[in-house]
Write a protein that holds these residues in place. Structure first.
Motif, PDB file in Angstrom:
ATOM      1  N   CYS A  34       8.737  66.548 -33.775  1.00  0.00           N
ATOM      2  CA  CYS A  34       9.067  64.742 -32.605  1.00  0.00           C
ATOM      3  C   CYS A  34      10.391  65.199 -32.777  1.00  0.00           C
ATOM      4  CB  CYS A  34       8.581  63.845 -33.028  1.00  0.00           C
ATOM      5  SG  CYS A  34       9.166  63.015 -33.869  1.00  0.00           S
ATOM      6  N   ALA A  35      11.317  65.221 -31.612  1.00  0.00           N
ATOM      7  CA  ALA A  35      12.625  65.030 -31.749  1.00  0.00           C
ATOM      8  C   ALA A  35      12.863  63.452 -31.844  1.00  0.00           C
ATOM      9  CB  ALA A  35      13.155  65.394 -30.097  1.00  0.00           C
ATOM     10  N   SER A  36      14.334  62.939 -32.623  1.00  0.00           N
ATOM     11  CA  SER A  36      13.918  61.273 -32.717  1.00  0.00           C
ATOM     12  C   SER A  36      15.279  60.708 -32.911  1.00  0.00           C
ATOM     13  CB  SER A  36      13.199  60.935 -33.939  1.00  0.00           C
ATOM     14  OG  SER A  36      13.281  59.592 -34.168  1.00  0.00           O
ATOM     15  N   THR A  37      16.309  59.822 -33.257  1.00  0.00           N
ATOM     16  CA  THR A  37      17.290  59.117 -33.114  1.00  0.00           C
ATOM     17  C   THR A  37      16.875  58.311 -34.381  1.00  0.00           C
ATOM     18  OG1 THR A  37      16.705  57.395 -31.994  1.00  0.00           O
ATOM     19  CG2 THR A  37      18.280  58.275 -30.660  1.00  0.00           C
ATOM     20  N   GLY A  38      15.652  58.873 -35.182  1.00  0.00           N
ATOM     21  CA  GLY A  38      15.313  58.345 -36.853  1.00  0.00           C
ATOM     22  C   GLY A  38      14.017  57.022 -36.942  1.00  0.00           C
ATOM     23  N   ASN A  39      13.637  56.447 -35.417  1.00  0.00           N
ATOM     24  CA  ASN A  39      12.856  55.767 -35.298  1.00  0.00           C
ATOM     25  C   ASN A  39      11.137  56.945 -35.603  1.00  0.00           C
ATOM     26  OD1 ASN A  39      13.249  53.313 -37.028  1.00  0.00           O
ATOM     27  ND2 ASN A  39      14.050  52.503 -34.908  1.00  0.00           N
TER      28      ASN A  39
ATOM     29  N   ASN B 176      22.869  66.607 -29.469  1.00  0.00           N
ATOM     30  CA  ASN B 176      22.888  64.925 -29.052  1.00  0.00           C
ATOM     31  C   ASN B 176      20.836  64.354 -29.345  1.00  0.00           C
ATOM     32  OD1 ASN B 176      21.543  65.607 -26.852  1.00  0.00           O
ATOM     33  ND2 ASN B 176      23.536  64.768 -26.285  1.00  0.00           N
ATOM     34  N   PHE B 177      20.925  63.627 -29.374  1.00  0.00           N
ATOM     35  CA  PHE B 177      18.659  63.440 -29.079  1.00  0.00           C
ATOM     36  C   PHE B 177      18.558  63.839 -28.112  1.00  0.00           C
ATOM     37  CE2 PHE B 177      15.707  60.938 -26.628  1.00  0.00           C
ATOM     38  CZ  PHE B 177      14.773  61.763 -27.866  1.00  0.00           C
ATOM     39  N   ASP B 178      19.376  64.182 -27.022  1.00  0.00           N
ATOM     40  CA  ASP B 178      18.667  64.815 -25.778  1.00  0.00           C
ATOM     41  C   ASP B 178      18.599  66.376 -26.107  1.00  0.00           C
ATOM     42  OD1 ASP B 178      18.863  62.780 -23.858  1.00  0.00           O
ATOM     43  OD2 ASP B 178      20.252  62.954 -24.318  1.00  0.00           O
TER      44      ASP B 178
ATOM     45  N   LEU C 106      14.425  43.880 -23.208  1.00  0.00           N
ATOM     46  CA  LEU C 106      14.224  44.773 -24.470  1.00  0.00           C
ATOM     47  C   LEU C 106      14.794  45.853 -24.239  1.00  0.00           C
ATOM     48  CD1 LEU C 106      10.872  47.304 -23.907  1.00  0.00           C
ATOM     49  CD2 LEU C 106      12.310  46.158 -22.598  1.00  0.00           C
ATOM     50  N   PRO C 107      15.373  46.459 -25.137  1.00  0.00           N
ATOM     51  CA  PRO C 107      16.862  47.433 -25.063  1.00  0.00           C
ATOM     52  C   PRO C 107      16.135  48.527 -24.509  1.00  0.00           C
ATOM     53  CG  PRO C 107      16.242  46.947 -27.177  1.00  0.00           C
ATOM     54  CD  PRO C 107      14.995  46.443 -26.892  1.00  0.00           C
ATOM     55  N   VAL C 108      16.904  49.480 -23.965  1.00  0.00           N
ATOM     56  CA  VAL C 108      15.859  51.190 -23.311  1.00  0.00           C
ATOM     57  C   VAL C 108      16.698  51.958 -23.538  1.00  0.00           C
ATOM     58  CG1 VAL C 108      15.826  52.235 -21.215  1.00  0.00           C
ATOM     59  CG2 VAL C 108      15.371  49.352 -21.554  1.00  0.00           C
ATOM     60  N   GLY C 109      15.792  53.280 -24.033  1.00  0.00           N
ATOM     61  CA  GLY C 109      16.974  54.133 -24.966  1.00  0.00           C
ATOM     62  C   GLY C 109      16.245  54.996 -24.031  1.00  0.00           C
ATOM     63  N   ASN C 110      14.934  56.014 -24.529  1.00  0.00           N
ATOM     64  CA  ASN C 110      14.296  57.293 -23.741  1.00  0.00           C
ATOM     65  C   ASN C 110      13.326  56.516 -22.596  1.00  0.00           C
ATOM     66  OD1 ASN C 110      13.656  59.851 -23.422  1.00  0.00           O
ATOM     67  ND2 ASN C 110      12.774  59.879 -25.191  1.00  0.00           N
ATOM     68  N   ALA C 111      14.047  55.420 -22.570  1.00  0.00           N
ATOM     69  CA  ALA C 111      12.977  54.434 -21.590  1.00  0.00           C
ATOM     70  C   ALA C 111      11.328  54.819 -21.899  1.00  0.00           C
ATOM     71  CB  ALA C 111      13.291  55.430 -20.418  1.00  0.00           C
ATOM     72  N   GLY C 112      10.392  54.736 -22.374  1.00  0.00           N
ATOM     73  CA  GLY C 112       8.841  54.900 -22.908  1.00  0.00           C
ATOM     74  C   GLY C 112       8.367  53.669 -23.153  1.00  0.00           C
TER      75      GLY C 112
ATOM     76  N   ALA D  90      20.363  54.054 -31.928  1.00  0.00           N
ATOM     77  CA  ALA D  90      18.249  54.932 -31.874  1.00  0.00           C
ATOM     78  C   ALA D  90      18.271  54.915 -30.506  1.00  0.00           C
ATOM     79  CB  ALA D  90      17.850  52.707 -32.304  1.00  0.00           C
ATOM     80  N   ILE D  91      19.875  54.367 -29.618  1.00  0.00           N
ATOM     81  CA  ILE D  91      19.411  54.090 -28.702  1.00  0.00           C
ATOM     82  C   ILE D  91      20.081  55.165 -27.465  1.00  0.00           C
ATOM     83  CG2 ILE D  91      17.932  52.204 -27.537  1.00  0.00           C
ATOM     84  CD1 ILE D  91      20.681  50.872 -27.416  1.00  0.00           C
ATOM     85  N   ARG D  92      21.190  56.009 -28.665  1.00  0.00           N
ATOM     86  CA  ARG D  92      22.264  56.686 -27.976  1.00  0.00           C
ATOM     87  C   ARG D  92      21.227  57.989 -27.573  1.00  0.00           C
ATOM     88  NH1 ARG D  92      24.587  61.359 -30.371  1.00  0.00           N
ATOM     89  NH2 ARG D  92      26.791  60.966 -30.094  1.00  0.00           N
TER      90      ARG D  92
ATOM     91  N   VAL E  21      17.499  42.621 -37.850  1.00  0.00           N
ATOM     92  CA  VAL E  21      16.738  43.805 -37.058  1.00  0.00           C
ATOM     93  C   VAL E  21      17.962  44.913 -37.325  1.00  0.00           C
ATOM     94  CG1 VAL E  21      15.987  41.988 -34.774  1.00  0.00           C
ATOM     95  CG2 VAL E  21      18.239  43.036 -34.579  1.00  0.00           C
ATOM     96  N   GLU E  22      17.453  45.996 -36.584  1.00  0.00           N
ATOM     97  CA  GLU E  22      19.142  46.814 -36.455  1.00  0.00           C
ATOM     98  C   GLU E  22      19.573  47.111 -35.469  1.00  0.00           C
ATOM     99  OE1 GLU E  22      17.670  51.194 -35.120  1.00  0.00           O
ATOM    100  OE2 GLU E  22      15.523  50.244 -35.745  1.00  0.00           O
ATOM    101  N   PRO E  23      21.130  47.324 -35.338  1.00  0.00           N
ATOM    102  CA  PRO E  23      21.273  47.174 -34.245  1.00  0.00           C
ATOM    103  C   PRO E  23      21.192  47.404 -32.653  1.00  0.00           C
ATOM    104  CG  PRO E  23      23.237  47.895 -36.115  1.00  0.00           C
ATOM    105  CD  PRO E  23      21.191  47.849 -36.574  1.00  0.00           C
TER     106      PRO E  23
END
Ligand code: F0G
Length: 367
Positions: free
Chosen positions: A82-87, A133-135, A184-190, A250-252, A296-298
């Motif tokens: 997997c690719a990940s920003t951490g979680n 970066n994550f992408d 909710l927060p949106v990052g990779n949008a899953g 996490a959402i970068r 929570v985390e930022p």
């Protein structure tokens, strides 16, 4: 007493599994839906927090990872990537261990928190820090999955979305119906895609592969409000961005994989995806820990930041039911709690080993 059995066994009839499926689980899901007293007072609505930091590896990713790892085992995989920003990497590493599979994770160099990094290492994953970066990491992970003998467990794998939709089921099961708003927060949008799928499935009869037609559980679906960090807000821009930046690592993310389904969730629900600044994120992070008692985390505070921002703009109606998913635990990235609003470090007060001094420091007078 009933012991929670993990999201696959709890919701088997609504997931692509059968009696014969070998289930890989660490007991994920069943997380608290906490009534947020101060946010409710602020808005005049009933605000609840779905506290996903209470999952086995400390984030909502475990709901999807139980399904992805179960699918990997069913497919006869020997290794996952997997690719990940951490979680996701923390979760993949833990569930791969439970499944007896090898795990490789690709993370953006220097842009993942210590807590998450240490989890992947602790669970024995092969962790590579990519100069990108994550992408970029996701691009490589997808290519590995296509052309090499490794099973991709990012949320582009539909099994992940199936598992994550159970968050919506749990909310409806505890409230008795869907909320009016889901934030909710949106990052990779899953996750926004997964929640919307779950809410829709619960609001209509469901054709179960194993249990026939199940009746609708909810009478409605919520309006979906997603929030991105302002420096990493491709949905607000309307196109991918090349150089996303935010303290909420996490959402970068600049090029979300689940673009169409997230836009679908937004538009079909009559919702929005908007941006909040890093300052607003950190202020909401502080609000949650100091006023609600929830750490929570930022990145996880982006939804709360969004609600507070929309309230200030007069856009949050009173008398509604609002659920905010707070996606990951504060201990994932604790450094942000140790700095004051003006950016300086918090210094714990040192005292001598003596009750009178301690009492004086606390401003207490003897009874
Ligand atoms: N909150 C946290 C704490 C996250 O770790 C993530 C995503 C999100 C929100 C956004 O969810 O991507 O489904 O829109 N983290 C991924 C990871 C990208 O690699 O751990 P999303």
């Amino acid at each position: 007493a009933h012991q929670w059995r993990g999201v696959i066994r709890e919701y088997a009839e609504r997931l692509p599994v059968t009696e014969a499926t070998k289930v890989i689980t660490l007991g994920e899901g069943g997380t608290p839906l906490v009534h947020a007293q101060k946010l409710s007072e602020l808005t005049g609505s009933s605000v609840y927090l779905k506290v996903e930091g209470m999952n086995p590896t400390g984030s909502f990713k475990d709901r999807g990872m139980t399904m992805a790892m179960t699918a990997a085992v069913a497919a006869g995989a020997k290794a996952v990537v997997c690719a990940s920003t951490g979680n996701t990497s923390a979760s993949a590493a833990a569930y791969a261990t439970a499944a007896g599979l090898q795990c490789a994770v690709l993370v953006p160099e220097g842009k993942i928190s210590m807590g998450k990094l240490s989890q992947a290492i602790a669970h024995g994953a092969t962790l590579l820090q990519v100069d990108g970066n994550f992408d970029d990491c996701l691009d490589i992970a997808r290519k590995l999955g296509e052309s090499y003998p490794v099973f991709l467990v990012n949320s582009v794998n539909p099994a992940r979305i199936e598992g994550q939709k159970t968050g919506a089921f749990e909310i409806v099961d505890s409230l008795g119906d869907a909320p009016d708003y889901h934030v909710l927060p949106v990052g990779n949008a899953g996750n926004i895609s997964a929640y919307w799928k779950g809410y829709k499935e619960y609001a209509a009869p469901f054709e179960s592969a194993t249990a026939g037609t199940l009746p609708a559980v909810a009478t409605k679906t919520p309006i979906m409000w997603g929030f991105q960090a302002a420096g990493a807000a491709p949905f607000v821009a309307g196109h991918p961005i090349t150089d996303p930046d935010t303290i909420a690592t996490a959402i970068r993310i600049g090029n979300p994989a689940s673009w169409e389904t997230a836009v679908g969730a937004r538009d079909e629900s009559g919702g929005v995806i908007e941006a909040v600044t890093d300052e607003e994120i950190l202020s909401a992070h502080r609000w949650l820990s100091a006023r609600e008692g929830v750490f929570v985390e930022p990145g996880s505070a982006a939804g709360v930041a969004g609600l507070i921002k929309k309230h200030a703009a007069g856009e949050v109606p009173a008398g509604k039911t609002i659920v905010i998913t707070v996606t990951g635990h504060g201990l994932k990235d604790p450094q942000w709690a140790l700095r004051t609003e003006d950016g300086s470090d918090v210094q714990p007060v040192k005292v001598s080993n003596d009750v009178v001094t301690v009492a004086a420091e606390l401003g207490l007078e003897a009874k």
